[in-house]
Design a protein around this motif. Structure first.
Motif, mmCIF file in Angstrom:
data_model
loop_
_atom_site.group_PDB
_atom_site.id
_atom_site.type_symbol
_atom_site.label_atom_id
_atom_site.label_comp_id
_atom_site.label_asym_id
_atom_site.label_seq_id
_atom_site.Cartn_x
_atom_site.Cartn_y
_atom_site.Cartn_z
ATOM 1 N N ASN A 104 70.826 115.834 59.565
ATOM 2 C CA ASN A 104 69.788 116.846 59.339
ATOM 3 C C ASN A 104 70.352 118.122 58.727
ATOM 4 O O ASN A 104 69.630 118.861 58.060
ATOM 5 N N ALA A 105 71.636 118.374 58.926
ATOM 6 C CA ALA A 105 72.248 119.545 58.312
ATOM 7 C C ALA A 105 72.374 119.381 56.802
ATOM 8 O O ALA A 105 72.399 120.368 56.060
ATOM 9 N N LYS A 106 72.454 118.124 56.364
ATOM 10 C CA LYS A 106 72.595 117.836 54.931
ATOM 11 C C LYS A 106 71.306 117.316 54.316
ATOM 12 O O LYS A 106 71.284 116.957 53.132
ATOM 13 N N ASN A 107 70.242 117.231 55.118
ATOM 14 C CA ASN A 107 68.954 116.717 54.623
ATOM 15 C C ASN A 107 69.106 115.342 53.968
ATOM 16 O O ASN A 107 68.527 115.075 52.905
ATOM 17 N N THR A 108 69.877 114.506 54.605
ATOM 18 C CA THR A 108 70.198 113.204 54.015
ATOM 19 C C THR A 108 70.066 112.084 55.044
ATOM 20 O O THR A 108 70.465 112.266 56.203
ATOM 21 N N VAL A 109 69.514 110.977 54.586
ATOM 22 C CA VAL A 109 69.451 109.757 55.394
ATOM 23 C C VAL A 109 70.252 108.681 54.686
ATOM 24 O O VAL A 109 70.312 108.639 53.451
ATOM 25 N N TYR A 110 70.884 107.825 55.473
ATOM 26 C CA TYR A 110 71.777 106.798 54.945
ATOM 27 C C TYR A 110 71.335 105.411 55.399
ATOM 28 O O TYR A 110 70.676 105.263 56.426
ATOM 29 N N LEU A 111 71.746 104.429 54.621
ATOM 30 C CA LEU A 111 71.570 103.045 55.033
ATOM 31 C C LEU A 111 72.870 102.316 54.739
ATOM 32 O O LEU A 111 73.189 102.051 53.571
ATOM 33 N N GLN A 112 73.610 102.035 55.784
ATOM 34 C CA GLN A 112 74.837 101.267 55.650
ATOM 35 C C GLN A 112 74.473 99.788 55.717
ATOM 36 O O GLN A 112 73.867 99.345 56.689
ATOM 37 N N MET A 113 74.848 99.052 54.687
ATOM 38 C CA MET A 113 74.490 97.637 54.611
ATOM 39 C C MET A 113 75.753 96.790 54.558
ATOM 40 O O MET A 113 76.551 96.926 53.622
ATOM 41 N N ASN A 114 75.928 95.966 55.547
ATOM 42 C CA ASN A 114 77.085 95.075 55.636
ATOM 43 C C ASN A 114 76.640 93.622 55.556
ATOM 44 O O ASN A 114 75.467 93.309 55.747
ATOM 45 N N SER A 115 77.591 92.755 55.307
ATOM 46 C CA SER A 115 77.327 91.306 55.249
ATOM 47 C C SER A 115 76.110 91.010 54.387
ATOM 48 O O SER A 115 75.204 90.270 54.776
ATOM 49 N N LEU A 116 76.111 91.573 53.213
ATOM 50 C CA LEU A 116 74.948 91.450 52.335
ATOM 51 C C LEU A 116 74.736 90.012 51.878
ATOM 52 O O LEU A 116 75.694 89.260 51.656
ATOM 53 N N LYS A 117 73.457 89.662 51.735
ATOM 54 C CA LYS A 117 73.049 88.337 51.304
ATOM 55 C C LYS A 117 72.240 88.471 50.023
ATOM 56 O O LYS A 117 71.695 89.533 49.723
ATOM 57 N N SER A 118 72.123 87.363 49.314
ATOM 58 C CA SER A 118 71.375 87.404 48.050
ATOM 59 C C SER A 118 69.926 87.837 48.293
ATOM 60 O O SER A 118 69.335 88.520 47.455
ATOM 61 N N GLU A 119 69.391 87.470 49.445
ATOM 62 C CA GLU A 119 68.003 87.839 49.732
ATOM 63 C C GLU A 119 67.826 89.330 50.040
ATOM 64 O O GLU A 119 66.700 89.802 50.208
ATOM 65 N N ASP A 120 68.918 90.069 50.115
ATOM 66 C CA ASP A 120 68.824 91.526 50.281
ATOM 67 C C ASP A 120 68.648 92.238 48.938
ATOM 68 O O ASP A 120 68.417 93.457 48.926
ATOM 69 N N SER A 121 68.761 91.501 47.850
ATOM 70 C CA SER A 121 68.597 92.099 46.526
ATOM 71 C C SER A 121 67.186 92.654 46.369
ATOM 72 O O SER A 121 66.202 91.948 46.608
ATOM 73 N N ALA A 122 67.101 93.920 45.986
ATOM 74 C CA ALA A 122 65.801 94.585 45.860
ATOM 75 C C ALA A 122 66.027 96.020 45.406
ATOM 76 O O ALA A 122 67.167 96.499 45.361
ATOM 77 N N VAL A 123 64.933 96.685 45.103
ATOM 78 C CA VAL A 123 64.954 98.136 44.919
ATOM 79 C C VAL A 123 64.680 98.763 46.283
ATOM 80 O O VAL A 123 63.652 98.465 46.905
ATOM 81 N N TYR A 124 65.598 99.599 46.728
ATOM 82 C CA TYR A 124 65.497 100.240 48.024
ATOM 83 C C TYR A 124 64.996 101.675 47.865
ATOM 84 O O TYR A 124 65.574 102.446 47.079
ATOM 85 N N SER A 125 63.971 102.005 48.621
ATOM 86 C CA SER A 125 63.384 103.343 48.558
ATOM 87 C C SER A 125 63.398 103.987 49.932
ATOM 88 O O SER A 125 63.148 103.312 50.939
ATOM 89 N N CYS A 126 63.669 105.278 49.938
ATOM 90 C CA CYS A 126 63.553 106.012 51.201
ATOM 91 C C CYS A 126 62.194 106.690 51.253
ATOM 92 O O CYS A 126 61.559 106.923 50.208
ATOM 93 N N ALA A 127 61.765 106.983 52.453
ATOM 94 C CA ALA A 127 60.456 107.584 52.648
ATOM 95 C C ALA A 127 60.481 108.493 53.874
ATOM 96 O O ALA A 127 61.265 108.261 54.798
#
Length: 128
Positions: A74-97
């Motif tokens: 919250n100090a940096k006004n930033t949200v993160y998504l750490q993604m490990n063990s990625l699979k082909s089905e994770d392929s997509a456009v990722y949007s934050c909201a």
């Protein structure tokens, strides 16, 4: 003017990792529940993960539990998504909201209509 700007997408091999970032401006970040959604080509946009205002509570779709981690600074006004063990089905456009809805109740966390603010997205491609 509210802006959510994602970064960190790219091409990665299956089994690899990526960390997405979403920098917010023009809003009171600490008042927002933040979420990540994704949309694969030809498919509807799906909920991925959400985090409460203070960051002490998170929620994930079943298919990413144990592999993805959502966090916020919250100090940096930033949200993160750490993604490990990625699979082909994770392929997509990722949007934050971001949205100011109550955290109580899992259904609203997954619902696009709960979020008032959206980024443009960053593309993630996982090669098999």
């Amino acid at each position: 003017q509210v802006q959510l700007v994602e970064s960190g997408g790219g091409l990665v091999q299956a089994g690899g990792s990526l960390t997405l970032s979403c920098a917010a401006s023009g809003l009171t970040f600490s008042r927002q529940v933040m979420g990540w959604f994704r949309q694969a080509p030809g498919k509807e946009r799906d909920f991925v993960a959400a985090i409460s205002r203070g960051g002490n509570s998170t929620y994930y779709r079943d298919s990413v539990k144990g592999r993805f981690t959502i966090s916020r600074d919250n100090a940096k006004n930033t949200v993160y998504l750490q993604m490990n063990s990625l699979k082909s089905e994770d392929s997509a456009v990722y949007s934050c909201a971001g949205g100011t809805f109550l955290w109580v109740g899992v259904q609203r966390r997954q619902r696009e209509a709960s979020y008032a603010y959206w980024g443009q997205g960053t593309e993630v491609t996982v090669s098999s």
